[in-house]
Motif scaffolding. Sequence first.
Motif, mmCIF file in Angstrom:
data_model
loop_
_atom_site.group_PDB
_atom_site.id
_atom_site.type_symbol
_atom_site.label_atom_id
_atom_site.label_comp_id
_atom_site.label_asym_id
_atom_site.label_seq_id
_atom_site.Cartn_x
_atom_site.Cartn_y
_atom_site.Cartn_z
ATOM 1 N N HIS A 145 10.458 8.341 -4.339
ATOM 2 C CA HIS A 145 11.847 7.969 -4.872
ATOM 3 C C HIS A 145 11.772 7.710 -6.303
ATOM 4 O O HIS A 145 10.448 7.406 -6.555
ATOM 5 N N ASP A 149 8.669 1.892 -10.177
ATOM 6 C CA ASP A 149 7.059 1.551 -9.352
ATOM 7 C C ASP A 149 6.549 2.604 -9.266
ATOM 8 O O ASP A 149 5.582 2.381 -8.444
ATOM 9 N N HIS A 150 7.409 3.721 -8.821
ATOM 10 C CA HIS A 150 6.514 4.926 -8.137
ATOM 11 C C HIS A 150 6.643 6.015 -9.094
ATOM 12 O O HIS A 150 5.710 7.019 -8.892
ATOM 13 N N ASP A 252 9.216 3.508 0.604
ATOM 14 C CA ASP A 252 9.795 2.068 0.509
ATOM 15 C C ASP A 252 10.596 1.735 1.704
ATOM 16 O O ASP A 252 11.432 1.083 1.652
ATOM 17 N N HIS A 255 9.508 -3.398 2.325
ATOM 18 C CA HIS A 255 9.033 -4.094 1.072
ATOM 19 C C HIS A 255 8.154 -5.507 1.392
ATOM 20 O O HIS A 255 7.356 -6.012 0.690
ATOM 21 N N HIS A 299 4.215 -0.789 -0.260
ATOM 22 C CA HIS A 299 4.449 -2.354 -0.662
ATOM 23 C C HIS A 299 3.865 -3.295 0.101
ATOM 24 O O HIS A 299 3.926 -4.339 0.109
#
Length: 326
Positions: A145, A149-150, A252, A255, A299
């Motif tokens: 996605h 952070d990706h 994700d 988390h 995560h």
Amino acid sequence: MMQTRTLIRSALMAALVAGAGLALAPVETAQAAAPMVKTSAPGYYRVMLGDFEVTALSDGTVDLPVDQLLMNTTPAAVDKALAASFEKSPLETSVNAYLINTGDKLVLIDTGAGTLFGPTLGKLLDSLRASGYQPEQVDEIVITHMHPDHVGGLIKDGEIAFPNAVVRADKRDADFWLSKANLDKAAEADKGFFQGAMASLNPYVEAHRFQPFEGATEIVPGIRAVSTPGHTPGHTSYLVESNGKKLMIWGDLVHVQAVQFAQPSVTIHFDSTPAKAEAERKAEFARAAKQGYLVADAHIAFPGLGHVRSKGAAYEWVPVNYTNIR
Ligand SMILES: [Zn+2]
């Protein structure tokens, strides 16, 4: 004879100490004066999956105020669950990506944060190189996605970081996060998400190296996209299969390991559609526990690889055993 040996030994010791430059310095002082290093090596962790080689790559960690970010719960309940796992908020949270070498193709799943999420992240390229690969060797990048952070690691110093790669992601995420209209109408606090996605993806779009797909799609033989929307509109997990072995790369879906396996209904502030994210998490926990396949999560504490086990009406995470032999 004894005396001669003792003399020789004393002379050797004196020579060694002098040679090491320590003749005048008490050993203890020298040890105490060594500055603490306080950093870890660039992180990678490798396992085989059938005939495929899977490398977990660390992008680093970031402290998250998870007692404030988790929803469908209370800060006190989150603190209690964290304490039961010997953790507390803010929680040092891993950001992981995964590199699959199928023998024919080198496929990177997610790219870490680059410069979009602060100085403790953005270590993916260091981890990749430490693991024995170069960014030029990556053929395909698939994105779970388009959160920063990706996708932030797609860019290095303002340029495309993977010069020979095609980038793929679900069209629903591309349509949502790369839309100027959506950026314009977003709340001020949310604009950064859109801007980060655009800065990361648009150079690949302009170079005709972005290829969106719609729903369940084979990326390369042995790697398939599985739609798991809710965290974002086009959130996608990837099923990797080789020689009878399966790995589901979640993205994700989780988390906070210490909270969400025991309470799968707990969502996170960043979810686009929390009810859908919750439904996908519950369905996937049930599948993973039933089928017993290997799981990877962006995560869960690095390397983020493990299995899901049922525990009453809820679940437990079982991290992989350590391996260093292949
Ligand atoms: Zn994330």
